[in-house]
Design a protein around this motif. Structure first.
Motif, PDB file in Angstrom:
ATOM      1  N   UNK A   1     -14.838  28.410  27.881  1.00 29.99           N
ATOM      2  CA  UNK A   1     -14.098  27.307  28.482  1.00 29.99           C
ATOM      3  C   UNK A   1     -12.827  27.838  29.113  1.00 29.99           C
ATOM      4  N   UNK A   2     -12.306  27.055  30.034  1.00 28.70           N
ATOM      5  CA  UNK A   2     -11.031  27.360  30.658  1.00 28.70           C
ATOM      6  C   UNK A   2      -9.944  26.600  29.908  1.00 28.70           C
ATOM      7  N   UNK A   3      -9.032  27.345  29.292  1.00 25.95           N
ATOM      8  CA  UNK A   3      -7.894  26.715  28.632  1.00 25.95           C
ATOM      9  C   UNK A   3      -6.792  26.412  29.629  1.00 25.95           C
TER      10      UNK A   3
ATOM     11  N   UNK B   1     -11.818  31.639  27.981  1.00 28.55           N
ATOM     12  CA  UNK B   1     -12.184  32.306  26.729  1.00 28.55           C
ATOM     13  C   UNK B   1     -13.698  32.251  26.577  1.00 28.55           C
ATOM     14  N   UNK B   2     -14.264  33.323  26.093  1.00 26.70           N
ATOM     15  CA  UNK B   2     -15.684  33.362  25.762  1.00 26.70           C
ATOM     16  C   UNK B   2     -15.849  32.994  24.295  1.00 26.70           C
ATOM     17  N   UNK B   3     -16.654  31.968  24.046  1.00 27.35           N
ATOM     18  CA  UNK B   3     -16.874  31.521  22.667  1.00 27.35           C
ATOM     19  C   UNK B   3     -18.141  30.693  22.629  1.00 27.35           C
TER      20      UNK B   3
ATOM     21  N   UNK C   1     -14.546  25.943  17.111  1.00 29.75           N
ATOM     22  CA  UNK C   1     -14.022  27.120  17.765  1.00 29.75           C
ATOM     23  C   UNK C   1     -12.845  26.839  18.674  1.00 29.75           C
ATOM     24  N   UNK C   2     -12.459  27.827  19.495  1.00 30.91           N
ATOM     25  CA  UNK C   2     -11.226  27.726  20.292  1.00 30.91           C
ATOM     26  C   UNK C   2     -11.276  26.670  21.390  1.00 30.91           C
ATOM     27  N   UNK C   3     -12.466  26.221  21.777  1.00 32.74           N
ATOM     28  CA  UNK C   3     -12.564  25.226  22.846  1.00 32.74           C
ATOM     29  C   UNK C   3     -12.576  23.789  22.328  1.00 32.74           C
ATOM     30  N   UNK C   4     -12.707  23.622  21.016  1.00 34.12           N
ATOM     31  CA  UNK C   4     -12.970  22.295  20.464  1.00 34.12           C
ATOM     32  C   UNK C   4     -11.818  21.318  20.675  1.00 34.12           C
ATOM     33  N   UNK C   5     -10.576  21.780  20.543  1.00 34.78           N
ATOM     34  CA  UNK C   5      -9.445  20.864  20.677  1.00 34.78           C
ATOM     35  C   UNK C   5      -9.324  20.324  22.096  1.00 34.78           C
TER      36      UNK C   5
ATOM     37  N   UNK D   1     -20.683  40.115  29.369  1.00 36.90           N
ATOM     38  CA  UNK D   1     -19.487  39.295  29.516  1.00 36.90           C
ATOM     39  C   UNK D   1     -19.759  37.855  29.865  1.00 36.90           C
ATOM     40  N   UNK D   2     -20.999  37.529  30.292  1.00 35.77           N
ATOM     41  CA  UNK D   2     -21.332  36.136  30.588  1.00 35.77           C
ATOM     42  C   UNK D   2     -21.806  35.462  29.312  1.00 35.77           C
ATOM     43  N   UNK D   3     -21.071  34.475  28.873  1.00 36.45           N
ATOM     44  CA  UNK D   3     -21.443  33.737  27.673  1.00 36.45           C
ATOM     45  C   UNK D   3     -20.832  32.350  27.759  1.00 36.45           C
TER      46      UNK D   3
END
Length: 696
Positions: free
Chosen positions: A598-600, A606-608, A616-620, A593-595
């Protein structure tokens, strides 16, 4: 102060000393190896300080009597541990070499332990002078140069139910508003023992929950979980003073979970920008902690900015002091930061501020590579090269350098902190420099993408200039001293990341600051670090990046997550008793689970997989920028301090130049332009760990 429990423990220890370590037994020699002698209080390299050491004696038969001697005199006070080994603190070591022997069953082993003064140094080399004392900032007695030593003080605080730390005169008193902490699933009174003293000319602090008895190295206190967090502070200055702050030890995130905390003033990079001196001080402070509280299961590094620099470089160059690191808004090392942001940005901001400058705001961003130009302005304000700009207020004005009035005075640049590594230039008295921008084509990528014109590119590179030895901008570009370059690579001061970091767990905690006005802690540095790790070791699987915002609630949530994750990671590694390599154990031990992630929001992580450029989901929410060297064509890992050179070849550009521009560009680069396909000068030096700068 000795509680009834501790007096009983001390009595038991004395009895065991008489039975486990009898004097003058003449047992016949038996089969099996002799006892093994290990230093439990420092990385076991035979170096200790302060006249004492915590030793661990291991025998094949844990029940045989063992006799330990220090320089021919019997050492008492050893205590049998649950694993069958003997643990004991020996005192009275003389400065220099000491002979330790252990005898069991007629078989004897011996080793030499070298003791150093508590005021240092051990391996960092000759000490800076003058050196101004600041013990009174911590409530300690006034101290004198050159050692700045003061008697140790123990005090207590408690955590109130309102969430504040308050003084506690009597640690056995339980205030009505006393909070509790949770250690190993058990609630304990939230009372903290704080020790403040001096070691290696630094003021150190340690903090740990207090269980009602004074600590002893032979028995872990009930309120301590056996782990240590070592904190580091930021900034960067040349030193010459003791410092008025540490990395901080009164931290609820650590203490409420049973972690002990340690730090010192010379682990704040603004007080002292020398990584070897910081490593030496951390080793000595941790040694004292272990001799007070007992062996630690593992030590976690923690700290931001310059605190991250210390963790990265210390873990690589002086492995064994820190077991896992959590750099926050960190940089790979100070010299990469100096060349790629602090110095480059100062030159670029100066150029863009000149009358008649034609660069638009978008063009400045394209040249600097940052998401906002203000980050480069902030980097320019760091100014770690001007001779006296960063001198601390504790250093008298009359003691500071002046070109004519006081040429031998105190200088406070980053480079000054490396006098023992680089040596001084006899022509000007300044420490030899590794700063170099010869051949650097500022704005190269902006030119090739046609964001700036050929005329702007030529004008920029013809007039950007460099710095003289005192940090003053000059027309000539900066050129590194060859001796300093070799020393920087050889001493791993330009962090190779191929030594200790090859097998160190890293959680890179990136508090996102790319949109904060004047903030230099841009997120791309996490990816520079990752690229260097992968280039050096073939993998960066021991490197996890967690991105979060600077908002207080989100930061606190992220802090707790990365701390507990690192604790689990190190626990998993320790439990792996296989014969696999340490690097393999570190990668395999990463908790499920550690990867990257980022914190949205403060409650949604989210792990990405995080990439450069960002996808990916953290880019924006967390877009990633660059810096002037990357925009000048340097590789992402930014390993060369000085680039290899090649002749100007106009076929390399995607734009055309006029004859006048061609002539001026050749004149701007008389020695050629950077060729990043080849190693730079000095990069053939092989870095090594635990370099001793007291040996010339």
């Amino acid at each position: 102060m000795h509680s009834r429990f501790q007096r009983a423990a001390l009595f038991t220890c004395a009895v065991m000393a008489a039975t486990v370590l009898p004097s003058g037994q003449g047992a016949a020699a038996e089969d099996g190896p002799p006892p093994a002698i290990a230093i439990a209080s420092t990385p076991d390299r035979g170096q200790v300080s302060g006249g004492d050491a915590l030793l661990r004696i291991t025998t094949t038969d844990g029940h045989k009597p063992v006799r330990v001697e220090v320089n021919g005199t019997a050492a008492d006070g050893f205590r049998r541990q649950p694993d069958g080994t003997l643990l004991g603190r020996v005192t009275g070591l003389k400065n220099g070499k000491n002979r330790i022997t252990a005898e069991a069953g007629g078989r004897t082993s011996a080793r030499t332990v070298t003791n150093h003064r508590a005021t240092g140094p051990v391996f960092s080399g000759p000490r800076a002078a003058p050196f101004y004392c600041e013990t009174t900032a911590f409530g300690l007695a006034p101290a004198k140069q050159p050692d700045c030593a003061a008697p140790t003080k123990v005090s207590y605080k408690y955590r109130s139910k309102l969430g504040t730390f308050l003084p506690l005169a009597d640690p056995d008193h339980r205030p009505l508003d006393l909070a509790t902490a949770t250690v190993g699933g058990r609630k304990v009174p939230y009372v903290v023992r704080i020790e403040t003293g001096t070691l290696n000319r630094a003021v150190y602090e340690t903090a740990a929950l207090y269980d009602g008895s004074d600590p002893t190295p032979l028995r872990r206190t009930k309120s301590w979980n056996g782990r240590l967090v070592y904190t580091f502070g930021g900034g960067c200055s040349g030193g010459h003073h003791q410092g008025a702050q540490t990395g901080g030890v009164m931290n609820d995130t650590f203490l409420s979970r049973g972690f002990a905390v340690a730090s010192s003033t010379l682990n704040v990079l603004e007080t002292n920008c020398s990584v070897p001196l910081s490593a030496e001080t951390a080793m000595m402070v941790k040694e004292h902690f272990v001799e007070t509280y007992g062996p630690v299961k593992h030590t976690i590094g923690w700290g931001g900015s310059g605190g991250g620099i210390q963790q990265y470089t210390m873990a690589d160059s002086y492995p064994g002091i820190l077991d896992g690191i959590i750099p926050i808004v960190g940089f790979p090392d100070g010299f990469t930061l100096e060349k790629s942001m602090a110095s480059d940005c100062k030159l670029l901001v100066r150029h863009f501020s000149r009358p008649g400058n034609s660069f638009t705001a978008a063009q400045r961003d394209a040249v600097t590579g940052m998401l906002q130009y203000g980050s480069c302005v902030g980097a320019e304000n760091i100014d770690i090269r001007t001779a006296t700009k960063r001198c601390d207020k504790s250093i008298p004005l009359t003691a500071r350098w002046h070109a004519t009035a006081n040429p031998g005075g105190v200088k406070c640049t980053m480079t000054e902190a490396y006098a023992n590594q680089f040596g001084r230039d006899p022509k000007n008295g300044f420490v030899r420099s590794v700063l170099d921008n010869v051949g650097v084509q500022y704005g190269l990528k902006a030119l090739n993408s046609k964001k700036i014109s050929p005329a702007q590119f030529v004008e920029l590179n013809a007039s950007v200039g460099g710095f003289d030895e005192a940090g003053t901008p000059v027309a000539k570009r900066s050129e590194a001293d060859p001796r300093a370059l070799k020393a920087a690579y050889r001493g791993d001061l330009l962090n190779s990341m191929r030594l200790g970091l090859r097998s160190t767990p890293i959680i890179d905690h990136r508090l996102y600051a790319d949109r904060v006005p004047l903030d230099v802690h841009t997120a791309h540095w996490s990816y520079v670090t990752r690229a260097r790790l992968k280039a050096a070791n073939g993998t960066s699987a021991n490197h996890v990046i967690i991105e979060s915002q600077l908002a207080l609630g989100e930061q606190q949530t992220a802090d707790a997550y990365v701390l507990t994750s690192m604790d689990r990671w190190l626990t998993n590694i320790a439990a792996d008793t296989s014969s696999r390599s340490k690097q393999t154990k570190v990668i395999a031990g990463k908790p499920a689970g550690l990867s990257d992630g980022c914190y949205l929001t403060p409650t949604k992580r989210v792990n990405a997989r995080l990439t450069y450029p960002a996808t990916g989901p953290c880019a924006d929410q967390y877009p990633i920028g660059a810096d002037p060297r990357l925009k000048a064509g340097a590789p992402l890992d930014q390993t060369p301090l000085k680039c290899a050179l090649k002749p100007v070849d106009f076929g390399d550009y995607r734009v055309g130049f006029s004859d006048t521009e061609r002539a001026r560009l050749r004149k701007a680069f008389p020695k050629g332009v950077c060729d990043y396909s080849r190693p730079g000068p000095g990069q053939d030096e092989k870095p090594g760990t635990w370099r001793d700068y007291s040996v010339r």
